[in-house]
Design a protein around this motif. Structure first.
Motif, short mmCIF file in Angstrom:
data_model
loop_
_atom_site.label_atom_id
_atom_site.label_comp_id
_atom_site.label_asym_id
_atom_site.label_seq_id
_atom_site.Cartn_x
_atom_site.Cartn_y
_atom_site.Cartn_z
N SER A 1 0.85 -1.20 0.00
CA SER A 1 0.00 0.00 0.00
C SER A 1 0.88 1.24 0.00
N ASP A 2 0.29 2.38 -0.39
CA ASP A 2 1.06 3.62 -0.39
C ASP A 2 1.59 3.94 1.00
N GLN A 3 0.79 3.68 2.01
CA GLN A 3 1.22 3.95 3.38
C GLN A 3 2.44 3.11 3.75
N ASP A 4 2.37 1.82 3.39
CA ASP A 4 3.51 0.95 3.68
C ASP A 4 4.73 1.34 2.86
N LYS A 5 4.52 1.69 1.60
CA LYS A 5 5.65 2.09 0.76
C LYS A 5 6.38 3.29 1.36
N ASN A 6 5.60 4.27 1.80
CA ASN A 6 6.22 5.47 2.37
C ASN A 6 7.02 5.13 3.62
N LEU A 7 6.48 4.26 4.45
CA LEU A 7 7.17 3.90 5.69
C LEU A 7 8.42 3.08 5.39
N ILE A 8 8.31 2.12 4.46
CA ILE A 8 9.46 1.30 4.11
C ILE A 8 10.56 2.16 3.48
N ALA A 9 10.17 3.03 2.54
CA ALA A 9 11.15 3.86 1.84
C ALA A 9 11.82 4.87 2.75
N SER A 10 11.09 5.34 3.75
CA SER A 10 11.65 6.34 4.66
C SER A 10 12.73 5.77 5.55
N GLY A 11 12.73 4.44 5.69
CA GLY A 11 13.70 3.81 6.58
C GLY A 11 13.28 3.82 8.03
N GLN A 12 12.09 4.33 8.30
CA GLN A 12 11.61 4.40 9.68
C GLN A 12 10.83 3.13 10.03
N GLY A 13 10.97 2.69 11.24
CA GLY A 13 10.20 1.55 11.72
C GLY A 13 10.67 0.23 11.13
N PRO A 14 10.60 -0.82 11.91
CA PRO A 14 11.02 -2.13 11.41
C PRO A 14 10.04 -2.69 10.39
N ASN A 15 10.54 -3.50 9.50
CA ASN A 15 9.71 -4.26 8.56
C ASN A 15 9.75 -5.72 9.01
#
Length: 610
Positions: free
Chosen positions: A59-73
């Motif tokens: 999702s766009d929300q997940d993409k933004n979070l993953i790309a930002s480098g913030q928070g664990p995946n």
């Protein structure tokens, strides 16, 4: 209550010996873990092209979070299928886990699926010959799932038989990642176990038909969730909880309940915390030598599945730890049997949980110094004390609170305090003698069944035994020797379908026992069975030299398994041969030819991986 820091001298001695024996292999493993542990988020090591592929469908929300480098995946490794009742609830878990990860500032992705076969479906069928090897396939599939190197932690969705051990082995190959195992819980109680056994034995005698048998089986196995007997699946849940890989009290909460969902959400929250540098808790840290000893102690105290005499060895090797049947035997001498859950009694796992369950068990074992309290768990470095607390929904029903467990057992016929156990000896026993080494489950046996001395009747397959039973040729005292059932011969299938027939003979007053280089189901136990006999017949084990009429002595009290033949005669006898070509093809077995050839013996885990 005794000082929880004072560990029983035998438990400590066995632990020290395991630590010493494993010094080199454990050090190599931990060095590999340290080398794999990077700085920052795992995905920082990936190129832009790698990363774009990994989040293309997010999702766009997940993409933004993953790309930002913030928070664990977080990786989700799931054993979901909707044929296996215990795993059917997992179908809805990924979306639930992903949503909960987002609420905690993280992302989650299904990294991969692993196979999950049901031994209840394949029992007595050709597919059962793939069962043990499925554990190693699951381990490898788990490693493939995690090999994308996108993840900062892993959530493992599995419950039954070979599935949890396989997931553990696979997760340990990525030992630098924090991990949490997420259970789905047992099905509600159905047909009473005693009635189920009665119908099975009547069917074995030909006194009822398939219609009545199917009705009884369907009333017992009747809904989503783990089967309610205390076999390998529920022994798995006991193990991962007492070894600190699950949240306290999470093992035996029924599917589809508010508390089950709240515990699942709590598991995600905890994993997110463990994936942060300030609270970093990798699985390699949790599964220490002390944790494995705690698992063995729990297995003995509950009368758990004999399958874990192999699985624990294989899981430990994946962590660079070397444990043996002798270690297990010495612990069994001092760990009391505290539980009677079917097949060790008539109660099921829901009754066990209601009577005190894991929290009462752990508190009692801690108080007696039978467990190492100073271990790391998914809760961090707080040790085993939190595992003596029961989970409840909070007042708003949107979270979990833990409270101290009851001081007394809710039903002493099911679970007893350590001061008043069912037996002073653990549920499993090691047998030694001129036939080799084997294990026996003693927790479900009555005193007269612990010793037998009778002539051997030799079989090269379980079907041969059943044919003689139906022909009325086994109405006598005898020891059934079922050989060529080891890992190299045919994949070491469980021989559980022998239990009703042998149980009928035992109920008729005959003294009977089983000796085999194969396995029995974790639900077996009524008939004395010396199983996992090593070396197996195909490797030249002495079981291949036993002949009809040989007097065999099985003494579970003394730990003896002996064929009364002189050493000279036994050495001079030729090894029996068996045509195993029928076990090599069909039902996928031809794809496992190399695995059979490479498999280690039962004493070393029955594995191709170590």
């Amino acid at each position: 209550m005794a000082n929880r820091n004072v560990v029983n001298s035998r438990v400590q001695a066995v632990t020290d010996r395991i630590i010493e024996r494993s010094e080199e292999t454990r050090a190599r493993y931990l060095a590999q873990v340290e080398q794999a542990q990077g700085k920052g988020r795992a995905r920082h090591k990936l190129s832009c092209g790698n990363l774009a592929h990994a989040m293309a469908a997010s999702s766009d929300q997940d993409k933004n979070l993953i790309a930002s480098g913030q928070g664990p995946n977080l990786a989700i490794v799931t054993a979901y299928n909707d044929m296996l009742s215990a795993h059917q609830p997992y179908g809805t878990y990924p979306e639930m886990l992903k949503a909960e990860a987002l609420r905690n500032g993280a992302t989650a992705q299904v990294a991969g699926g692993v196979p999950a076969m049901c031994d209840g479906v394949t029992q007595g069928q050709p597919g059962m010959e793939l069962s043990l090897f499925s554990r190693d396939v699951i381990a490898m599939a788990t490693a493939i799932s995690l090999s994308h190197d996108m993840f900062d932690g892993g959530m493992y969705l599995g419950i039954c038989d070979k599935i949890v051990p396989g997931l553990v082995i696979g997760a340990l190959s990525f030992g630098h990642l924090p991990a949490v195992f997420v259970p789905a819980g047992p099905m509600p109680t159905g047909l009473a176990n005693a009635e189920k056994v009665r119908i099975r034995q009547l069917y074995a005698e030909g006194k009822v038909g398939r219609k009545e048998l199917l009705e009884a089986e369907s009333a017992s196995y009747h809904s989503a969730g783990t089967c309610t007997f205390y076999g390998t699946a529920n022994s798995n849940q006991m193990l991962v909880e007492i070894m600190g890989l699950q949240l306290p009290g999470s093992s035996f909460i029924n599917p589809g309940t508010e508390l089950r969902d709240a515990m699942t959400a709590e598991a995600v929250k905890q994993l997110v915390q463990n994936s942060e540098p300030s609270n970093y808790t990798p699985i390699a840290k949790i599964l220490s030598e002390k944790a494995f000893v705690n698992g063995i102690v729990g297995l003995h105290a509950t009368g758990g599945s004999t399958n874990h005499t192999m699985h624990l060895i294989a899981m430990a090797r994946a962590a660079g730890i070397q444990i043996t049947w002798q270690d297990m035997a010495e612990l069994s001498e001092v760990v009391p049997l505290m539980c009677h859950v079917y097949p060790n009694g008539t109660a099921d796992i829901n009754h066990f949980a209601a009577a005190g369950g894991m929290q009462f068990l752990i508190r009692e074992l801690l108080s007696a110094g039978m467990l190492h309290g100073d271990v790391s768990t998914v809760l961090g470095d707080s040790g085993m004390e939190p595992y003596t607390y029961d989970p409840f929904l909070n007042e708003d029903k949107d979270g979990v609170v833990w409270r101290p467990t009851a001081e007394e057992s809710g039903n002493p016929d099911i679970i007893r305090p350590v001061s008043d156990p069912f037996s002073g000896h653990g549920g499993l026993q090691l047998l030694k003698g001129n036939l080799g080494n084997s294990v026996i489950k003693v927790s479900a046996l009555k005193a007269p069944q612990l010793k037998i001395k009778a002539p051997a009747v030799v079989f090269n397959s379980q079907d041969d035994l059943l044919a003689k039973f139906k022909a009325g040729e086994l109405d006598k005292d005898f020891v059934a020797v079922v050989r060529f059932q080891g890992p190299q011969a045919n994949g070491m299938p469980e021989l559980h379908k022998l239990t009703p027939s042998l149980g009928v003979l035992q109920d008729r007053g005959f003294k009977v026992a089983l000796i085999t280089d194969g396995r029995m189901s974790g639900a077996s136990g009524k008939v004395p069975a010396a199983i996992h006999l090593s070396p197996e017949a195909l490797e030249g084990g002495a079981i291949a030299k036993v002949q009809d009429g040989d007097i065999i002595e099985l003494d579970a009290d003394a730990g003896v398994l002996q064929v009364h033949v002189s050493d000279e005669e036994l050495a001079a006898r030729p090894l029996a041969e068996c045509d195993l070509s029928g076990n090599a093809i069909g039902m996928g077995r031809d794809l496992f030819t190399n695995m059979r050839a490479l498999a280690s013996g039962a004493e070393t885990g029955g594995s191709i991986l170590f």
